[in-house]
Every structure is written in structure tokens, then in C-alpha cells.
Design an enzyme around this catalytic site. Structure first.
Site, short mmCIF file in Angstrom:
data_model
loop_
_atom_site.label_atom_id
_atom_site.label_comp_id
_atom_site.label_asym_id
_atom_site.label_seq_id
_atom_site.Cartn_x
_atom_site.Cartn_y
_atom_site.Cartn_z
N THR A 158 4.90 -7.26 4.93
CA THR A 158 5.64 -5.98 4.97
C THR A 158 5.33 -5.33 6.33
OG1 THR A 158 3.87 -4.86 3.74
CG2 THR A 158 5.77 -5.63 2.48
N LYS A 184 -1.26 -11.22 2.68
CA LYS A 184 -0.60 -10.13 3.40
C LYS A 184 -1.33 -8.83 3.07
CE LYS A 184 1.82 -7.32 2.28
NZ LYS A 184 2.30 -6.03 1.66
N THR A 195 0.51 -2.93 -1.69
CA THR A 195 0.02 -4.27 -1.92
C THR A 195 -0.77 -5.04 -0.90
OG1 THR A 195 1.99 -4.61 -3.17
CG2 THR A 195 0.62 -6.49 -2.84
N GLU A 280 -3.98 -0.63 9.53
CA GLU A 280 -3.05 0.26 10.23
C GLU A 280 -3.75 1.05 11.33
OE1 GLU A 280 -0.09 0.65 6.42
OE2 GLU A 280 -1.52 2.24 6.84
N ASN A 403 1.43 6.55 9.13
CA ASN A 403 1.55 7.04 7.76
C ASN A 403 2.14 8.43 7.62
OD1 ASN A 403 0.48 4.89 6.01
ND2 ASN A 403 -1.27 5.08 7.40
N SER A 408 10.30 9.84 10.83
CA SER A 408 11.06 10.38 11.95
C SER A 408 11.48 9.27 12.88
CB SER A 408 10.23 11.41 12.69
OG SER A 408 9.00 10.84 13.08
#
Lengths: 408, 408
Positions: A158, A184, A195, A280, A403, A408
Site C-alpha cells: 500500500t 508489507k 495492516t 513512515e 499522516n 491536501s
């Protein structure tokens, strides 16, 4: 998926060898993404064993419930994974979609729906339409091949910035056995996505109970020892499929199970660390080593408290060896601790010992260490023999951007 | 302290009236900061009662241990608070500094060291030199005045962007009673700083046991119901001092204690919400209301799980009513929950009901709501009568800047 690859990505990714009895194929079903494959079908020859561990969320997704209910059957003929929609928090519609997808897959593969296992990753709360599976699964069943691991690892992504694959080869009683794995995950849940998924395929002959035991033990020191943001997805799934085609004497326990378990744990650790490396916004790969706790379980909880602390994670993003925040995180864990026996190191540099700043502490040496990409926080509680290691990443502006700003 | 005031700061701050039997003064002792007051002395007339609740950290600071050990004495003549150095994780030196400071204060005020209570906030792990207290406490004792609450609230600030004061006036058996409070705190711990501190002063005549009971009950629904980053300081301190000079019949229980407790809780809630409003980098004031849980305690843990989730907090920073992340946070709390009974609202707008997206959900209406400064997340678990409210703020780029970049 889009955007640049994590700076912590491994320099190269393993090519996975074929596993006798496992065939894979991926297709574009258009579930959410355009122009990329989003459905994976794995087909297993008759007799494949299955084991699994799943999210501890009290609000698990529909596919997680389906798989848990079918694990006791012990037999797997197909695995269907889609990205783009997690089929989580979708009520009765979600359960119906799972049952319908299993029916379609069973028809395509020629098995019972109860031998079909499912995982979904993507948005939460959107009904998942099973129709796209009807359009692709029959063709995938025909196309499935033993060498399609790269396509498989790409189809389940993803917000991952790189695919995640690993492989191990061991001998069981003189017979070579292969274990492949794909995974993943980039946040515990990524932007609007749910996930962490990981799938293991092996040709080992192994009893279902032994496979489940090996998986359950290994997960505690691998996938349950990583954290990006402390947020647990509703869909976390780790499953292992064993075809038995290697021809080894069936693994039921003893040294054979220990050898298999070690190789499995090693493989899962590599995959789990890749998830952290794709965390992230991550710029630092952090290892938290806790020793001297009253038990391993206590050490694990203290390590997670440190690894999940926003203040520890932001300090490391700022290349600051802020051991005061480590003390804070030890203190808040609620586990047995004695402030005046605590020692803390960053890398091999001791910053605090017996509850005070170490007399030898050299700030310049530490500054150089903190500029590195791999940071180790070592904590010794000085109480007992309990120890644990947890891996995490730093908390950066990019995490907030990914996050908070993605609409935007 | 420096920099601009939080956008969530109250429009005006209360002026606190004098409390008979309480005198305060603040001075520049130069403990760490230059050009500002950093030591507060409060002096109590003989007979003042004291109660306190402290951090649950397993690694508490030296002053926290000092206060806990002296609470059973029940009598307070002085409170000394410094900013700039938390005297936390300072080993034996920390304990010695506390004892020496208490000795100096006792001499200045004319009481026993065991009647002196202490709190420190600032850097962790730096030895606190008691010498500056020796230079200022005698003078402060002479200067102390009944109307110095503004100076007191300023002297205890660290990274706070505004001082925090509140006052309540009630009648006990027809006699007016005043309760004043001051607090500081901006993160659970701020950059390299430890501590949320709050001090309550009242002229009420109240038994020590009743005061402790009122404080312990009120803290659960006020200071223990706020979170900025889920990180617990080593120094959190809330103390209440009661002089008894109002002349009311001593509060020992019953309706009088209930009335006092209500006013105290109301005051503490106002102060606690101010801490959230000064949360590092905060742009949104978030109320998390959980209902329908199996118990109040369960509701409280679920509310905290939501309020501490980085993914929920970043979503709100991005003005995104991301209810999938709220489901995730409910699921990870480990508390009883049934996915298919869950309802979620933002403000008065229901986004999900009975485990699915609400049919009535209107994205445009929600977008307008999410632009507001005050956001309410309402969760109904549909299981029981348990409920709880927790207040928090969003997680923004500014939080990362404050905590990661402050060295540069």
C-alpha cells in the site's frame, strides 16, 4: 507506493527461489489503485499445512475473523490477498464479501471455500465489492507459477516504498528445505490504510501443530518486537504455508523443529526489520536493547515503552542522545525499575550509570554517534536476567506530513 | 516560555484573590534561566493541612520522594518550587540537594524541614545545586505577600507559553471558602524538561484525610484525564494546602466534602485543560467522550488509547475526520469492544454506526466541522453504562520541531 524509496531500504532485495507445491500470480483488479497489480493468488498443492497469528485488536477485520475460524481445519489450497481496501469495519457486508471471495477462489482453484485464506489491506470502512475477484481469480489460477514472488510482493503493497522479501535454506535430517517470505507494512497502519501482512511459504514437511508453534514463538521476537507508531492495525496477519514437498521426515518436535524454528525466526526478523526500515518518514533505524529486567516479558514492555515514546523518537530524529527521556519512558512502563540502578547507553557509549550521568560521558563523541543511520539504545535495569530487543524508527516531520497532510 | 503564545490559550487568565494564611513570593535565583524568576516560596501559617498526588513513574524524582514521605505528617509550613532543573535521575546528590533545600527553607520560615514541601521542574539528570536557594529563600520569606499569585504562576513555567491560574468560591455551611490553583505543563514532559506541576491553596477548614480524599478523587477526572503525548514525567506533582482560616466548620465528609470536592474538581479541570491548551505545537483542543463501555475504567482506557494515538492526532491536525483510525485505537486498547456495535461521531455528526459507515454521513458538513479549533470525538461502544472523558491536542509539525529540532 508512490514517492521516493525510504533512505533505510536494504541495498538489495532477495530473489526468492521456487517452492515445490506453491504457485503464485498477481493481477490488476482495479479495487482502488489504477495501473498496478492489487490482487495476489497463491495456489497450494493438496496436503499443504497452514498456521497463522493475527492482530490482537479487539475490532479485527472480516478476513482476520475468516482465517482464524478456518485455521483449525489445518489445510490450505489457496491464499487471496488484495491491496486498496482492508474490508475492516464493514459490518455484515464485510463478512458477506469474504465468503463470496472465498467461494470464487474455491471455484477457480477447485477446492472447498474452507481451504481458502484471505487478507485485505487498504482503506478501513469502505465496503469491499467482491466482483473484481470474479473477474481475475480464474485467470490467475491458470497463470500461477512457481517463480512469481516479485510480482506477489509488489501486489500486496500500500504505502510501502519498497517490496519486502526474504529467504532461508536449511537442512532437516540431511534434506534441504527452503523457506520464503514476503511482507508489507510501513506504519502499524498507514494513511487511511490498515495492516501489516506477511506470508511464509515452505516446502518443509511439518506437522500443523509444530508449524503453528514455530510461528507463534518466532513472532514474539520478530513482528511483535517492532513498532513504528504504537498503533495496532485491525488486520495484522502472518500466515505460514508448508507443502511438505521437500521430502524431509515430517518435523514434529525436537532438534528438527528447533532448526526450522530458528530459520523461520531469522527470516521473520529480516522481514520485520524491513517494515521498520519502511516506517513512515523514518530516517533512523533504532534498536532498543533492554537487559537486567525482572523477566523477559517485563524487558519487552519496557523496550516497547521506550520505542513508542514520541519524545524519545523525536529526540533521535534531532540526533540528540536525550537519556532523560529514556528514563522517563522506563518509568512510565509500569514495570519494576530502580532509578538508582539504571544504566543507559547509546551505541557503546555509556551516558548514565547507577542513576546518574556517567562521569566519563563525552558529548562530542556522542554527537558523532548520533549522526549515524543505525542507533542502539541500551538500557540495563540492574535487577535480574530478563532481556528483550525491539526495533523502531524515529518520529520526523515526514511522519506528520504523511499522516496529517495527505488529503491536501 | 519564549516564543509565541499557544493559539489555544484562554482569552483571559483569572486574577486570584488572597487566601488567608497563604503568602507567596518569587525570585530570580539563576538556577538555569537568566532574566526571569525561577524560585517560588509559599509560606503557610501554622496549622495548614496538606495533601498530594504524584507521578506513577517507577523512576520518580528526588523531590517527589521527599514529599511522599512527608505527607503522612499532614502539616505544611512552606512550599518551594524551582524551574530550570527537575532534580530527577540525580542519584544520591539529588536526595542531598532536597534535604539541604528543605533545611534552608525551614530556617528561613522558622519551621521543621519536615513541614517543607518541594517540587522541581526542568532538565533531567543535572545535579541541582542548593546554593541558589540559600541566596534567595530568606529574602522571599520576608517579602511573601497574599497577592503574589501572578508572580508565582510565572516562576514555575518552563516551556509553557502562558501561566495557568484558576479560582473558585463556594459556601460551606454558609461560610464563604476560596480555592486558588496554579499549574504548569506543556508536554507530559517538555523539551528536556520534566513535569506537570499544580498547587492548590484554600482557606477552607478541612480534615487532612478529607482533603486527600477530595484531591485523589478529583485528579482521576482532571489531571489524569489529559494527555499531550502519552509520556509521563518523573516529577508530576499536585498538592493542596488548606489553611482553615475561612472559619467554616471543619469539612470531614458528607455534603460539605461533596461540595468542596465538586469545586476542587471544577478548578482542577480548568487548570488541566489549560495544560492541554498549551500542549506543544497544539492547534486543536480535542475532547474524547467514550460511552457505552463495560465500566468507567474501561471507558477511560479506551479514551486514552484514542487520545494517545499518533495517527488519530495527526489526522485531526490535518482536519480529517478519520474514523478508521478511531476504530483502530479502540481495537488496540485491549478493552472489551464489539466492532459491530460501535458508533463514532465527530462533534454531533455521526460517521459510523453499528460497525459501518453511517448512511447519513455528509462529508461537506464534516469538513466544515473539522476546521474548528475545538474537536469532539464521541465513541459509543454499545456494551454498558461505562463512560469517561479525556482531553488532548493534535500532533503537528510544531511538536516535532519543538522536540527534535530544539538543539539547533
Amino acid at each position: 507506493m508512490a514517492g521516493k524509496v525510504s533512505p533505510l531500504a536494504p541495498a538489495r532485495m532477495a530473489d526468492l527461489p521456487p517452492i515445490d507445491g506453491v504457485r503464485l500470480a498477481a493481477a490488476e483488479a482495479g479495487i482502488r489503485y489504477k495501473g498496478r497489480k492489487d490482487v495476489l493468488l497463491a495456489v497450494f498443492d493438496e496436503g499443504a499445512r497452514v498456521a497463522g497469528v493475527f492482530t490482537r485488536s479487539r475490532c479485527p477485520s472480516a478476513p482476520v475473523e475468516w482465517c482464524r475460524d478456518r485455521l483449525p481445519g489445518g489445510s490450505a489450497r489457496a491464499l487471496v490477498v488484495n491491496s486498496g481496501n482492508a474490508n475492516a469495519f464493514t459490518g455484515r457486508k464485510g463478512r458477506d464479501a469474504v465468503a463470496e471471495t472465498a467461494r470464487i477462489a474455491a471455484e477457480a482453484v477447485g477446492c472447498s471455500p474452507d481451504e481458502v485464506f484471505l487478507a485485505s489491506t487498504g482503506v478501513i470502512g469502505e465496503p469491499l465489492d467482491p466482483a473484481p475477484f470474479g473477474r481475475v481469480l480464474k485467470g490467475l489460477s491458470g497463470d500461477a507459477a512457481a517463480d512469481a514472488y516479485e510480482a506477489a510482493s509488489l501486489a500486496i503493497m500500500t504505502t510501502d516504498t519498497f517490496p519486502k522479501r526474504a529467504t532461508r535454506r536449511i537442512e532437516i535430517g540431511g534434506t534441504p528445505v527452503t523457506i520464503n517470505g514476503i511482507a508489507k507494512g510501513a506504519g502499524m497502519i498507514a494513511p487511511d490504510m490498515a495492516t501489516m501482512l506477511a506470508f511464509v511459504f515452505t516446502d518443509a514437511a511439518i506437522a500443523t501443530k509444530a508449524l503453528q508453534q514455530a510461528l507463534a514463538e518466532a513472532v514474539g521476537r520478530t513482528f511483535n518486537a517492532i513498532t513504528v507508531d504504537g498503533d495496532t492495525s485491525t488486520s495484522d496477519t502472518l500466515m505460514a504455508f508448508a507443502t511438505g514437498r521437500a521430502g524431509n521426515a515430517e518435523i514434529r518436535g525436537g532438534d528438527d523443529l528447533a532448526a526450522f524454528g530458528d530459520a523461520l525466526e531469522d527470516l521473520l526478523r529480516e522481514l520485520a526489520q524491513m517494515v521498520v526500515r519502511d516506517g513512515e518518514g523514518a530516517t533512523k533505524f533504532i534498536t532498543v536493547d533492554v537487559a537486567g529486567a525482572v523477566s523477559d516479558a517485563s524487558a519487552h514492555r519496557i523496550a516497547l515503552s521506550i520505542a513508542n515514546s514520541p519524545l524519545v523518537k523525536t529526540a533521535i530524529a534531532g540526533e540528540d542522545a536525550n537519556w532523560g527521556r529514556v528514563v522517563m519512558a522506563v518509568g512510565k512502563a509500569g514495570e519494576e525499575a530502580d532509578r538508582d540502578r539504571l544504566s543507559i547507553a547509546f551505541g557503546d557509549i555509556t551516558v548514565a550509570t547507577e542513576g546518574e550521568r556517567a562521569p566519563s560521558y563525552d558529548e562530542a563523541e556522542m554527537s558523532a554517534y548520533m549522526k549515524g543511520e543505525a542507533i542502539r539504545i541500551g538500557v540495563d535495569l540492574g535487577l535480574g536476567a530478563g532481556k528483550a530487543t525491539v526495533w523502531t524508527c524515529d518520529l520526523t516531520h515526514a511522519y506528520v506530513s504523511i499522516n496529517a497532510d495527505y488529503r491536501s
